[in-house]
Write a protein that holds these residues in place. Structure first.
Motif, PDB file in Angstrom:
ATOM      1  N   ARG A 119       0.844  -1.199  -0.080  1.00 43.72           N
ATOM      2  CA  ARG A 119       0.090   0.093   0.089  1.00 43.72           C
ATOM      3  C   ARG A 119       0.801   1.236  -0.055  1.00 43.72           C
ATOM      4  N   THR A 120       2.007   1.198   0.778  1.00 48.10           N
ATOM      5  CA  THR A 120       3.065   2.574   0.739  1.00 48.10           C
ATOM      6  C   THR A 120       4.190   2.220  -0.155  1.00 48.10           C
ATOM      7  N   ASP A 121       4.199   1.131  -0.715  1.00 50.48           N
ATOM      8  CA  ASP A 121       5.413   0.925  -1.641  1.00 50.48           C
ATOM      9  C   ASP A 121       6.787   0.958  -0.806  1.00 50.48           C
ATOM     10  N   ARG A 122       6.850   0.592   0.273  1.00 48.26           N
ATOM     11  CA  ARG A 122       8.027   0.237   1.135  1.00 48.26           C
ATOM     12  C   ARG A 122       8.293  -0.815   2.094  1.00 48.26           C
ATOM     13  N   VAL A 123       9.444  -0.842   2.413  1.00 48.12           N
ATOM     14  CA  VAL A 123       9.679  -2.109   3.170  1.00 48.12           C
ATOM     15  C   VAL A 123       8.826  -1.600   4.723  1.00 48.12           C
TER      16      VAL A 123
ATOM     17  N   VAL B  39      12.319  -8.985  -0.133  1.00 47.79           N
ATOM     18  CA  VAL B  39      11.353  -8.671   0.515  1.00 47.79           C
ATOM     19  C   VAL B  39      10.012  -9.227   0.038  1.00 47.79           C
ATOM     20  N   ALA B  40       8.821  -9.336   0.558  1.00 49.86           N
ATOM     21  CA  ALA B  40       7.674  -9.902  -0.130  1.00 49.86           C
ATOM     22  C   ALA B  40       6.471  -9.363   0.491  1.00 49.86           C
ATOM     23  N   PRO B  41       5.466  -9.192  -0.282  1.00 50.47           N
ATOM     24  CA  PRO B  41       3.992  -8.614   0.316  1.00 50.47           C
ATOM     25  C   PRO B  41       3.638  -9.343   1.831  1.00 50.47           C
ATOM     26  N   ASP B  42       3.376  -8.652   2.701  1.00 45.75           N
ATOM     27  CA  ASP B  42       3.038  -9.348   3.855  1.00 45.75           C
ATOM     28  C   ASP B  42       1.465  -9.328   4.162  1.00 45.75           C
ATOM     29  N   SER B  43       0.956  -8.346   3.496  1.00 42.91           N
ATOM     30  CA  SER B  43      -0.759  -8.312   4.005  1.00 42.91           C
ATOM     31  C   SER B  43      -1.657  -8.957   3.062  1.00 42.91           C
ATOM     32  N   GLN B  44      -1.144  -9.526   1.895  1.00 45.20           N
ATOM     33  CA  GLN B  44      -2.199 -10.099   1.073  1.00 45.20           C
ATOM     34  C   GLN B  44      -3.098 -11.169   1.764  1.00 45.20           C
TER      35      GLN B  44
ATOM     36  N   GLY C 256      13.609   1.141  -2.578  1.00 42.25           N
ATOM     37  CA  GLY C 256      14.251   1.767  -1.702  1.00 42.25           C
ATOM     38  C   GLY C 256      15.616   2.311  -2.304  1.00 42.25           C
ATOM     39  N   PRO C 257      16.681   2.443  -1.714  1.00 44.97           N
ATOM     40  CA  PRO C 257      17.998   2.763  -2.291  1.00 44.97           C
ATOM     41  C   PRO C 257      18.226   2.013  -3.500  1.00 44.97           C
ATOM     42  N   VAL C 258      18.702   2.564  -4.332  1.00 43.85           N
ATOM     43  CA  VAL C 258      19.456   1.762  -5.805  1.00 43.85           C
ATOM     44  C   VAL C 258      20.244   0.764  -5.352  1.00 43.85           C
ATOM     45  N   GLY C 259      19.728  -0.368  -5.885  1.00 41.11           N
ATOM     46  CA  GLY C 259      20.697  -1.500  -5.676  1.00 41.11           C
ATOM     47  C   GLY C 259      20.391  -2.373  -4.381  1.00 41.11           C
ATOM     48  N   VAL C 260      21.180  -3.469  -3.916  1.00 42.51           N
ATOM     49  CA  VAL C 260      21.155  -4.231  -2.981  1.00 42.51           C
ATOM     50  C   VAL C 260      21.355  -3.145  -1.582  1.00 42.51           C
ATOM     51  N   ASP C 261      20.366  -3.589  -0.765  1.00 46.02           N
ATOM     52  CA  ASP C 261      20.487  -2.750   0.723  1.00 46.02           C
ATOM     53  C   ASP C 261      20.167  -3.414   1.688  1.00 46.02           C
ATOM     54  N   THR C 262      20.197  -3.117   3.029  1.00 47.86           N
ATOM     55  CA  THR C 262      19.959  -3.945   4.268  1.00 47.86           C
ATOM     56  C   THR C 262      18.573  -4.187   4.542  1.00 47.86           C
ATOM     57  N   ALA C 263      17.801  -3.331   4.057  1.00 51.38           N
ATOM     58  CA  ALA C 263      16.451  -3.251   4.138  1.00 51.38           C
ATOM     59  C   ALA C 263      15.625  -4.127   3.480  1.00 51.38           C
ATOM     60  N   SER C 264      15.849  -3.957   2.029  1.00 49.30           N
ATOM     61  CA  SER C 264      15.020  -4.715   1.218  1.00 49.30           C
ATOM     62  C   SER C 264      15.841  -5.738   0.410  1.00 49.30           C
ATOM     63  N   GLY C 265      17.081  -6.059   0.805  1.00 46.15           N
ATOM     64  CA  GLY C 265      17.885  -6.933  -0.106  1.00 46.15           C
ATOM     65  C   GLY C 265      17.836  -6.579  -1.655  1.00 46.15           C
ATOM     66  N   HIS C 266      17.314  -7.487  -2.446  1.00 45.03           N
ATOM     67  CA  HIS C 266      17.584  -7.323  -3.851  1.00 45.03           C
ATOM     68  C   HIS C 266      16.158  -6.677  -4.359  1.00 45.03           C
TER      69      HIS C 266
END
Length: 435
Positions: free
Chosen positions: A329-333, A352-357, A407-417
């Protein structure tokens, strides 16, 4: 979770010995469970998977056929639930309670996510309640020949580098040829770490931030806190203390005790307190030692939390496919979703994956990283349906390369790939099979 930054995870946290998963309330619409399971694939589509590309995959015959998925959970399973009827190949309890022991909504929901998304996969269900039963359950799943293990559970007080008994189970599972999917955890607001050195201590007391020897906590009256430290300092003594305060006076309520359920240097507090204001203090040797300390809580948020490095076991394990929670819904982790890196410098979160479907699968709401994990476990089953020859490492690689960067461009520690894309992952698997 719902309304607070971490939503209502805290009020609904489930703690069973060392093994704990968290579920919380989310006010959202979710399709009801199917009432007729005669045709599993049709039932999954008519129930509303919540993702049109998945329905297209099912129509093309990518349904997880000939793929087996094992689900490990602490709450048990209702094997007679409509979505699971005739889908469960085997179910066993490895702890002190039966497979169907109440509560069983969390385990049932996790298995249902797999059943809906990979509607012709076979399910093996394992109920656990501590480290030893978890170890035996995963060994049973491996012996049963499952292709994917989904473990939407979290162990606290374990090493942050993936070592220790919990991480070893996941690592050995992948090395044996089975995909192992684990949640990152929901501790971004309930995690602190620091070094017991001259800058991080004051007269035998930890400084949570410069000048602050305490961190206030916020949550329900059932308090669980885990304090752990690195094995190099296993012979040293560190203690967490829980205090009540009215802003002027304070009194000690509980002191952490060593946890005997594993061989990891850790202590925990489990306390039922009266409503009020509370804070935590950590004490150690009089002189700085350089030990790395970690404080987490499955029940409470910290005033001085450090989200970085908050991934929990088995998600910290090497070779595990570790999943964070994503809010479409918010398009964020999700703000509560645990962040990497691991203590040994790995990214920590792979995708990461959708958690509310599938939030409507439980009365309190099935969301968080323990809802995102079975989502990815099901996608892994679809990928293996498209190309059964893939190794666990290749399955992970395809899921990562086909994910949508956020999120940030590329691999990051919140969203991974990035966010898992089922259709793109299956297309990549098809290309691999034909290439």
């Amino acid at each position: 979770m719902a309304e607070t930054p971490r939503r209502t995870f805290l009020a609904a946290a489930l703690a069973i010995l060392a093994l704990t998963t968290a579920v919380g309330a989310l006010a959202t619409t979710s399709a009801p469970l199917p009432t007729d399971d005669a045709d599993a694939a049709t039932a999954a589509r008519s129930a509303g998977v919540g993702d049109e590309p998945l329905a297209v995959l099912h129509d093309r015959g990518v349904t997880g056929e000939n793929v087996s998925v094992g689900v490990v959970d602490v709450t048990g399973f209702d094997t007679d639930a409509p979505a699971l009827a005739d889908r469960v190949r085997a179910a066993r309890a490895f702890g002190s309670r039966s497979v169907g022991a109440e509560p069983n909504d969390h385990g049932t929901a996790a298995a249902t996510v797999v059943a809906r998304m990979a509607p012709e996969s076979s399910l093996y269900l394992a109920h656990v309640d501590d480290v030893d039963s978890y170890r035996r359950a995963v060994a049973w799943l491996r012996a049963s020949g499952v292709d994917v293990v989904v473990a939407p559970v979290s162990f606290y007080g374990q090493p942050g580098d993936g070592s220790g008994p919990v991480g070893d189970v996941a690592r050995r599972t992948v090395e044996s040829g089975t995909v192992f999917v684990a949640p990152a955890g929901n501790l971004a607001a309930s995690h602190w770490h620091g070094t017991y050195d001259a800058a991080g201590t004051d007269d035998g007391t930890v400084l949570f931030a410069e000048g602050y020897r305490r961190t206030a906590i916020r949550g329900p009256t059932d308090v669980t806190l885990w304090l752990s430290w690195d094995r190099a300092h296993a012979d040293e003594d560190y203690t967490a203390e829980l205090y009540w305060t009215n802003g002027t006076a304070s009194r000690l309520v509980a002191r952490s005790q060593p946890y005997p359920g594993d061989d990891v240097p850790n202590e925990r507090i489990v306390a039922d307190v009266s409503p009020g204001r509370y804070f935590v203090v950590i004490r150690g040797p009089a002189d700085p030692t350089g030990a790395h300390l970690r404080l987490v809580s499955p029940t409470h948020e910290f005033q001085r939390a450090r989200p970085r490095g908050s991934v929990v076991a088995p998600g910290t394990a090497r070779r595990a496919l570790t999943i964070g929670a994503y809010d479409e819904r918010t398009d964020r982790v999700e703000p509560f979703s645990s962040r990497g890196p691991t203590a040994d410098g790995r990214t920590g979160v792979d995708v990461v994956a959708p958690d509310s479907q599938f939030a409507g699968l439980t009365e309190s709401g099935f969301v968080g990283s323990s809802a995102a994990a079975p989502y990815v476990g099901a996608v892994a089953a679809l990928v293996l349906d498209a190309d059964p020859s893939l190794s666990p490492a290749h399955v992970e690689l395809l899921l990562e390369l086909s994910a949508r960067d956020v999120g940030p461009v590329g691999v990051d520690t919140a969203s991974g790939h990035g966010v898992v894309d089922p259709a793109s992952a299956v297309a990549a698997a098809n290309d691999s099979a034909t290439g």
